[in-house]
Design an enzyme around this catalytic site. Structure first.
Site: not given
Ligand code: 13P
Length: 252
Positions: A213, A173, A97, A95, A234-235, A167, A10-12
């Site tokens: 993470s 993050g 967010e 998600h 994500g990251g 998640e 997930n590149w967000k």
């Molecule tokens: P991180 O891997 O940056 O913690 O993000 C997780 C995430 O929200 C993937 O959708």
């Protein structure tokens, strides 16, 4: 039962189109375990360009969000057919967010799930609890409620097509990961709930991904848990080498 192993990125809201193309190219140039299904969810502006690039048969594209209408006056939103025709086959739904910043409720997310399934997109349906809920010990009940309120109206056949991502919000993050035991406890609780809902056979085929993470250093231990079928990352997915290591973290 053999379940799909999935490493989803997930590149967000990161990368320009050029940067996204470079990241995708860099990733595809690395050795990736062909048994792992790799799902890249870039910003929607990137999907079409990425769909034209060479990649392995195990690599798929996904959107990060979708509006639950076929078309019409919904300025700024993306329909399932737009997503599909841009070259994506997956879509992330719910998600944390989106739940938090855009007030997406369990009932609204059920509408998204309905449309995604109607259009043959594979939903990656997210659930997760905040730190307050985890600390109060109500995390399992919270997750089951999230799923129940979104899944109740669906047939077994429909739910058999869903991928779930657990998640924990406190691990997103933050660099803090759920321990492999915490992940397994929740994934098992989700699978037990699914078994009640759709029966054991279908429940045993539904991939449940962990997100929060995930890094090359912790992926293999987390993915090694019985009910963890991969990750939503994500990251660490913004770095081709790190993400390739995560993709290659499944034991045979
Ligand atoms: P991180 O891997 O940056 O913690 O993000 C997780 C995430 O929200 C993937 O959708």
């Amino acid at each position: 039962m053999e379940r799909k192993k999935i490493a989803a990125a997930n590149w967000k809201m990161n990368t320009t189109v050029e940067e996204g193309i470079a990241l995708f190219k860099d990733l595809m140039a690395l050795e990736l375990d062909a048994r792992t299904e790799v799902v890249i969810c870039p910003p929607s502006t990137h999907i079409y360009s990425l769909s034209k690039m060479p990649c392995g048969k195990n690599v798929f594209l996904g959107a990060q969000n979708m509006y639950p209408k076929e078309k019409g006056a919904y300025t700024g939103e993306l329909s399932p057919t737009m997503i599909q025709s841009s070259g994506a086959t997956y879509v992330i739904i719910g998600h944390s967010e989106r739940r938090e910043y855009f007030n997406e409720s369990n009932v609204f997310l059920a509408e998204k799930l309905r449309l995604a399934l109607n259009y043959g997109l594979t939903p990656i349906f997210c659930c997760g609890e905040g730190l307050d809920i985890r600390t109060s010990g109500n995390h399992v009940a919270h997750i089951i409620t999230q799923l129940k309120e979104s899944f109740d109206e669906f047939s077994n056949e429909d739910l058999g097509k869903v991928v779930i991502a657990y998640e924990p919000i406190w691990a997103i993050g933050t660099g803090e990961t759920a321990s492999p035991q915490q992940a397994q406890e929740m994934h098992k609780a989700i699978r037990d709930y699914l078994a009640q809902l759709v029966g054991e056979e279908i429940a045993n085929g539904i991939p449940i991904l962990y997100g929060g993470s995930v890094k090359p250093a912790n992926a293999s231990e987390i993915f090694g848990q019985e009910d963890v079928d991969g990750g939503l990352v994500g990251g660490a997915s913004l770095d081709a080498r790190s993400f390739s290591q995560i993709i290659n973290s499944f034991s045979s």
